[in-house]
Motif scaffolding. Sequence first.
Motif, mmCIF file in Angstrom:
data_model
loop_
_atom_site.group_PDB
_atom_site.id
_atom_site.type_symbol
_atom_site.label_atom_id
_atom_site.label_comp_id
_atom_site.label_asym_id
_atom_site.label_seq_id
_atom_site.Cartn_x
_atom_site.Cartn_y
_atom_site.Cartn_z
ATOM 1 N N ILE A 191 91.710 -22.995 -5.692
ATOM 2 C CA ILE A 191 91.724 -21.869 -6.616
ATOM 3 C C ILE A 191 93.147 -21.325 -6.659
ATOM 4 O O ILE A 191 93.899 -21.423 -5.682
ATOM 5 C CB ILE A 191 90.730 -20.756 -6.218
ATOM 6 N N THR A 192 93.531 -20.759 -7.803
ATOM 7 C CA THR A 192 94.883 -20.218 -7.968
ATOM 8 C C THR A 192 94.780 -18.752 -8.374
ATOM 9 O O THR A 192 93.981 -18.397 -9.253
ATOM 10 C CB THR A 192 95.658 -21.020 -9.024
ATOM 11 N N ALA A 202 88.999 -17.646 0.588
ATOM 12 C CA ALA A 202 90.462 -17.668 0.475
ATOM 13 C C ALA A 202 91.105 -16.365 0.910
ATOM 14 O O ALA A 202 92.331 -16.283 1.024
ATOM 15 C CB ALA A 202 90.856 -17.968 -0.966
ATOM 16 N N GLY A 203 90.295 -15.328 1.125
ATOM 17 C CA GLY A 203 90.839 -14.038 1.526
ATOM 18 C C GLY A 203 91.441 -13.254 0.382
ATOM 19 O O GLY A 203 92.365 -12.454 0.579
ATOM 20 N N ILE A 204 90.932 -13.479 -0.847
ATOM 21 C CA ILE A 204 91.404 -12.730 -2.005
ATOM 22 C C ILE A 204 90.203 -12.146 -2.738
ATOM 23 O O ILE A 204 89.048 -12.466 -2.440
ATOM 24 C CB ILE A 204 92.232 -13.610 -2.967
ATOM 25 N N ALA A 205 90.477 -11.271 -3.712
ATOM 26 C CA ALA A 205 89.401 -10.691 -4.511
ATOM 27 C C ALA A 205 89.014 -11.653 -5.637
ATOM 28 O O ALA A 205 89.856 -12.392 -6.153
ATOM 29 C CB ALA A 205 89.848 -9.357 -5.101
ATOM 30 N N LYS A 206 87.752 -11.635 -6.009
ATOM 31 C CA LYS A 206 87.280 -12.518 -7.070
ATOM 32 C C LYS A 206 88.087 -12.321 -8.353
ATOM 33 O O LYS A 206 88.436 -13.293 -9.044
ATOM 34 C CB LYS A 206 85.798 -12.258 -7.338
ATOM 35 N N GLN A 207 88.406 -11.075 -8.682
ATOM 36 C CA GLN A 207 89.116 -10.810 -9.926
ATOM 37 C C GLN A 207 90.550 -11.339 -9.919
ATOM 38 O O GLN A 207 91.198 -11.402 -10.963
ATOM 39 C CB GLN A 207 89.118 -9.307 -10.250
ATOM 40 N N ASP A 208 91.037 -11.745 -8.753
ATOM 41 C CA ASP A 208 92.390 -12.300 -8.672
ATOM 42 C C ASP A 208 92.424 -13.800 -8.923
ATOM 43 O O ASP A 208 93.501 -14.411 -8.984
ATOM 44 C CB ASP A 208 93.009 -11.989 -7.306
ATOM 45 N N ILE A 209 91.255 -14.437 -9.059
ATOM 46 C CA ILE A 209 91.218 -15.860 -9.385
ATOM 47 C C ILE A 209 91.493 -16.028 -10.878
ATOM 48 O O ILE A 209 90.796 -15.474 -11.717
ATOM 49 C CB ILE A 209 89.843 -16.485 -9.053
ATOM 50 N N VAL A 210 92.534 -16.789 -11.218
ATOM 51 C CA VAL A 210 92.840 -17.033 -12.625
ATOM 52 C C VAL A 210 92.544 -18.482 -13.035
ATOM 53 O O VAL A 210 92.536 -18.806 -14.220
ATOM 54 C CB VAL A 210 94.308 -16.690 -12.956
#
Length: 410
Positions: A126-127, A184-192
Amino acid sequence: MSQEEQRQFLTDFIAHSPTSFHAAARACELLKQAGYKVEDEAQPFDASPGGHVVVRDGAFIAWYIPPSAKPGACIVGAHTDSPAFKLKPQPQFTTADGYNQLAVEVYGGMMPNSWLNRELGVAGRITDRTGKSHLVRTDTVAFLPQLAIHLDRSAGNKLELDRQKHLQPILQEEDILAVVAKEAGIAKQDIVGHDLLTYPTEGPRVFGGDYLASARQDNLLSTAAGLHALLDLEDSNHVAILACFDHEEVGSQSRSGACGPFLESVLNRIIGSETVEVREQFMAQTTCLSADVAHAVHPNYSEKHDPQHHPVFGGGPVLKLNAAQHYSTDSVGQAIFAAAAAEAGQPTQVFVSNNSSPCGSTIAPLTATRLGITTVDIGQPILSMHSAREVSFLPDFEATSAVMAAYLAS
């Protein structure tokens, strides 16, 4: 390595590689632990003797430069991808009956029926909004149940699966992107963006002493055999290279596929800023063993093979030939393969298609066409190729790796 260590190396590599991205990352990590320098494509490459590796998406190329290298390179080629279900941009939906399902495309020439009734995880890349990529992998989050025989009596004799309607796995989780974002340790909304695929969560298993059942043996067997050979290499006469590409199962036409410029770019940077004449002389003395799996004869369908060519378990690596150049082996390549096998003391066998059963193809014709180098098609015999769980014979893996090692050292 001992035989037990070599087998553990293979099963561990497969277990760590649910997608091409994971396979490339795992190979890079193992090479780095062995002292290989990780190169950055955006920076000048180190041209000093020793081991080097570079990763591009789900592909990697590793090379060893001996202290006194002769012109040319010995290349082992393979690929890191396998058939799977790839998640669509909108990766899930809810049915009128309240089921959450993954929305998927079929990646590669899979055998869809083999994916039925299996526990599936999701893995890949994921990016985020900053452009940073993250490798992710879930445990079992989905499954693809088969319709009960009571509701389709014909399925006992003939199974027809519509790829849009019948191959959308049932999702246990409510939000798959939230699951991988947490991984990944990020928020879902940060997946582009995402490159996510399903994988069978049942791991590799050795049975009967020498048999291996696992997903993705096509073509992690060849990748692992080449990696083992390179890691065991003490010295070589030419530059020794392992090039493992992505997207072979869908035609190799990508920046990390064999049709792309990845290998040529690395070769140019290894050769350095020499004249065209020096570069052409180097390429004229470069060869490639393209390693992909081969069809072991199936005892229940032996008529599908050419009557005089029946590769079997225990017969060692297979030399693959095809008049239409779906495999690129010629007599010069046969001599290269025979010399490496003789040096390694390993038996070999030959595959050519039955004229009524056209064969597939590999990265070899693409490599030969793009680089103009002698390229030989070889592979380890397996059964259930392109299914969700393939079967191989471990002594053939050991023999294939030994032949690769002898070739790389030549």
